[in-house]
Design an enzyme around this catalytic site. Structure first.
Site, PDB file in Angstrom:
ATOM      1  N   THR A 257       1.893   1.767  -1.856  1.00  0.00           N
ATOM      2  CA  THR A 257       3.466   1.827  -2.033  1.00  0.00           C
ATOM      3  C   THR A 257       4.600   1.593  -3.430  1.00  0.00           C
ATOM      4  O   THR A 257       4.238   1.412  -4.301  1.00  0.00           O
ATOM      5  CB  THR A 257       4.363   0.835  -1.104  1.00  0.00           C
ATOM      6  OG1 THR A 257       3.790   0.727   0.588  1.00  0.00           O
ATOM      7  CG2 THR A 257       5.411   0.477  -0.818  1.00  0.00           C
ATOM      8  N   CYS A 348       1.121  -6.866 -27.946  1.00  0.00           N
ATOM      9  CA  CYS A 348       0.365  -7.338 -27.164  1.00  0.00           C
ATOM     10  C   CYS A 348      -1.153  -7.928 -28.068  1.00  0.00           C
ATOM     11  O   CYS A 348      -2.417  -8.281 -27.516  1.00  0.00           O
ATOM     12  CB  CYS A 348      -0.069  -6.002 -26.108  1.00  0.00           C
ATOM     13  SG  CYS A 348       1.189  -5.041 -25.202  1.00  0.00           S
TER      14      CYS A 348
END
Length: 750
Positions: A257, A348
């Protein structure tokens, strides 16, 4: 006539200049997400009216993404962000190559040497998982960060996949995609081509359909949308294997979804990107002006600043710079204390001492180790730029006061420029003994990486050096003491090999007396320097004879185990059990030790003092040597690491109660003095409390001077909670009964 009073605008408490890591969410984007969650909350796969409305929101955002990127008939599918887009693209390309029989070492997977780590790590991982066993190679770049086209021309014919960037996240360096395309396609028309476009969105003109780019990932949170939403462009003719299957969403290309609130927010951002009125997103011309203003502010504070990337090779929103004599952490801590958020590279990546991007560009080591990234977004306003420039300029007074930058200004000798300073670089330690009243100082065991810092302190404080001393020398290493003497034009004619003035048995600095003791063994020629005051033996600078938690190694060219044993026993007879032992290396981050602690923490050390037989001592040293050969990090000795921590970690929520219930609690700020000046701790405490400044560099001085009381409860605070926890461990070792640490540090109080 009365004039209305104008209230001066207060500068924001936080100046955020790390937009390449992530951006704040635009108000219009947040509103779109909220509206979606509350009013358009339907499932786009549902066939009823609520679902149809949700589907319309999704497809509108897709249409906007297509328009902004010039995707043409290419596929646009929504993802969780760029990392997912990179993974699914790499998997798709590698599966296609395997089906075509293109595998094994003769097949190349190429990526830019300055790519975000998500790209090479993805290549390595999926090359192994899919058992393609191709050869992975990095494409070199020049000093301007531009790809080596000759390398590409040479290797592209054998390549199955080539991964490049549109704009680099650390340096802002952009690639000439048209030239790159010509080079790639001339060498191999069929090779798959992935271009990381994360930092290009909103900063570069993109017309993907006019190129032969096969895959282009984007991430919403790099352009004012929430985290967890992104999209991927896939050329119509490029192979694509669904990474996630299930309900068939996104045309079966990405099941699950959809994150509709994130997609709605992204759609609101892309709507603003398309607007030409500059209401939110600024023109490129304006962004270059912002860059010039911010760079000028930085140069005002750091006149010797060097840009690591510059026009015409960059997008305007990234400033990557280094300052001679500064490591990245020095500047980051200073700026963060002042409420200015910057970074040293990709958020990161793990904490590393150098920038792999600048290393790949072949820049000098000091530039890589000191690289700072200041990045602003294309929606920065003129007011925000002015606030940022003013905040940066305000740091000039701080760096001058604390001699981070040497000026002709009259020095301010605050408490931190008096007494013993322990300066550290990685695992190496240097010491300055300063008497502020007389303006005299001594340097002991300078480290090459700290020479500039020591010069700034000496010159900025207008100190008179009595001596630059070393406890030992390694013939294969350049003498930092010699470098320092030459830089300061210090007379070395009348000094011995250790820098000790000839015909002088005792050096006097204020009420301190320093004498030397021969302690060979780690190397053939070594001394320990003993510091006394009022007939009390306070400190022994022991070089690498004794380490906090261990003993120096003896397998070096001129080391001798038996001589070292005699030196340790001789030293022990000259000092007290609680004399602070300060070493040249601190591998376990313990800062110091004593004879008493050394015996508790090192079984071997205890045996040495107890009269370990020569044969057993040699056997133990041989075992240590063997271990050192497998742990080259411990260059000068091996330590046995003890696990200790704070008595208790305090959370922000309980801080006020603890301060009220324990009025005797002493709050200790362990940040360095320039950080304390830039951002005082007191103003962020929920309850008024006296704060004692004890920077980590002055922690040993505090132990010597009895500035801290072992029986009094202490609360240690730093920026993030890491340095204060380190200080907690040190103090607990030295017998302090109750030592609290503020979990998360000042960052959670601001």
């Amino acid at each position: 006539m009365k004039h209305a009073s104008v209230t001066p605008r207060i500068r924001p408490a936080e100046i955020y200049l790390d937009n390449n890591a992530t951006t704040p969410v635009l108000p219009v984007a947040a509103a779109a997400a909220m509206q979606c969650m509350q009013q358009q909350f339907g499932n786009p796969s549902s066939s009823h009216t609520t679902g149809i409305k949700a589907k319309a929101t999704l497809e509108h955002a897709r249409s906007l993404a297509r328009q902004v990127t010039g995707a043409g008939d290419g596929r646009i599918l929504f993802t969780s962000g760029a990392t997912e887009g990179i993974q699914s693209s790499v998997v798709s390309a590698l599966l296609a190559l395997r089906q075509q029989g293109k595998n094994g070492a003769s097949t190349l997977l190429l990526y830019g040497a300055t790519e975000h780590k998500a790209v090479p790590e993805s290549l390595k991982h999926w090359n192994s998982v899919l058992q393609l066993n191709a050869t992975i190679k990095a494409i070199p770049v020049d000093q301007n960060g531009q790809f080596d086209l000759n390398f590409i021309s040479q290797h592209a014919p054998a390549a199955g996949l080539i991964c490049t960037m549109a704009a680099n996240n650390e340096t802002g360096i952009k690639q000439q995609l048209d030239q790159l395309e010509q080079c790639i396609r001339a060498a191999n028309p069929a090779v798959y081509w992935l271009v990381d476009c994360v930092q290009a969105l909103g900063k570069m003109s993109l017309k993907l359909a006019d190129t032969t780019i096969d895959y282009a990932p984007f991430s919403g949170h790099k352009l004012y949308a929430p985290k967890g939403i992104g999209f991927l462009y896939v050329r119509a003719s490029a192979p694509y294997q669904p990474f996630i299957t299930g309900g068939g969403q996104e045309g079966g290309l990405r099941s699950g979804t959809e994150n509709l609130p994130g997609i709605a927010a992204l759609g609101a951002v892309l709507t603003e990107v398309q607007r030409a009125d500059g209401k939110i997103f600024q023109s490129e011309h304006t962004l270059w002006h912002y860059r010039a203003d911010l760079t000028a502010a930085l140069r005002y504070v750091f006149p010797e600043l060097v840009l690591n990337s510059d026009q015409p090779y960059i997008v305007p929103t990234t400033i990557n710079f280094s300052v001679p004599g500064f490591y990245s952490k020095d500047i980051m801590d200073l700026f963060d204390a002042a409420g200015i958020r910057i970074s040293s590279g990709s958020a990161c990546s793990s904490k590393v001492p150098t920038s792999f991007v600048l290393d790949a560009m072949g820049l000098a080591a000091w530039r890589s180790q000191g690289a700072i990234r200041l990045s602003f977004g294309p929606a920065m306003s003129a007011t925000e730029c002015a606030d940022a420039c003013n905040a940066i300029r305000a740091l000039k007074a701080v760096v001058n006061k604390h001699c981070l930058v040497v000026t002709d200004a009259t020095p301010t000798l605050e408490i931190h420029a008096d007494g013993l300073l322990q300066l550290k670089h990685e695992d190496s330690c240097s010491y300055l003994l300063i008497d502020a009243a007389s303006g005299q100082a001594l340097v002991i065991d300078p480290v090459a990486a700290l020479v500039n810092r020591i010069i700034n302190i000496v010159q900025g404080r207008q100190l008179t050096l009595l001596a630059i001393l070393e406890t030992h020398q390694h013939p294969e290493q350049q003498s930092a003491a010699l470098m320092l003497r030459q830089a300061l034009h210090f007379d070395q004619q009348h000094c011995d090999e250790f820098g000790w003035p000839t015909a002088t048995e005792q050096l006097n600095l204020a009420d301190f007396q320093l004498t030397r003791l021969a302690t060979p063994g780690h190397c053939a020629s070594a001394i320990s320097i003993i510091l006394r005051r009022d007939q009390q033996t306070l400190v022994a600078f022991v070089g690498d004879v004794i380490l906090p938690g261990g003993i120096g190694r003896t397998d070096l060219a001129d080391g001798d185990a038996m001589v070292l044993q005699r030196s340790i026993k001789n030293l022990a007879e000259q000092i007290d059990a609680d004399t602070l032992l300060l070493s040249s290396h601190d591998y376990a981050q313990r800062f110091a030790t004593t004879l008493q602690l050394a015996q508790q923490e090192s079984e071997l050390f205890a045996k040495v003092l107890a009269g370990l037989p020569a044969a057993e001592w040699q056997q133990q040293l041989n075992a240590q040597t063997a271990e050192l050969q497998h742990a080259s990090h411990y260059y000068c000795g091996l330590v046995e690491v003890a696990i200790t921590d704070a008595s208790r970690l305090l959370d922000k929520s309980e801080l006020a109660n603890v301060l009220q219930q324990q009025p005797e609690l002493q709050v200790i700020d362990v940040r360095e003095s320039h950080e304390q000046t830039a951002g005082p701790l007191q103003q962020h405490l929920p309850v008024k409390a006296d704060v004692l400044a004890v920077p980590l560099s002055k922690l040993c001085d505090a132990l010597i001077s009895r500035q801290l009381t072992p029986t009094r409860p202490l609360l240690l605070v730093c920026r993030s909670g890491n340095r204060s926890l380190l200080a907690c461990k040190v103090l607990r070792r030295f017998g302090f009964a109750t030592v609290y640490n503020l979990n998360g540090g000042m960052a959670l109080l601001v």
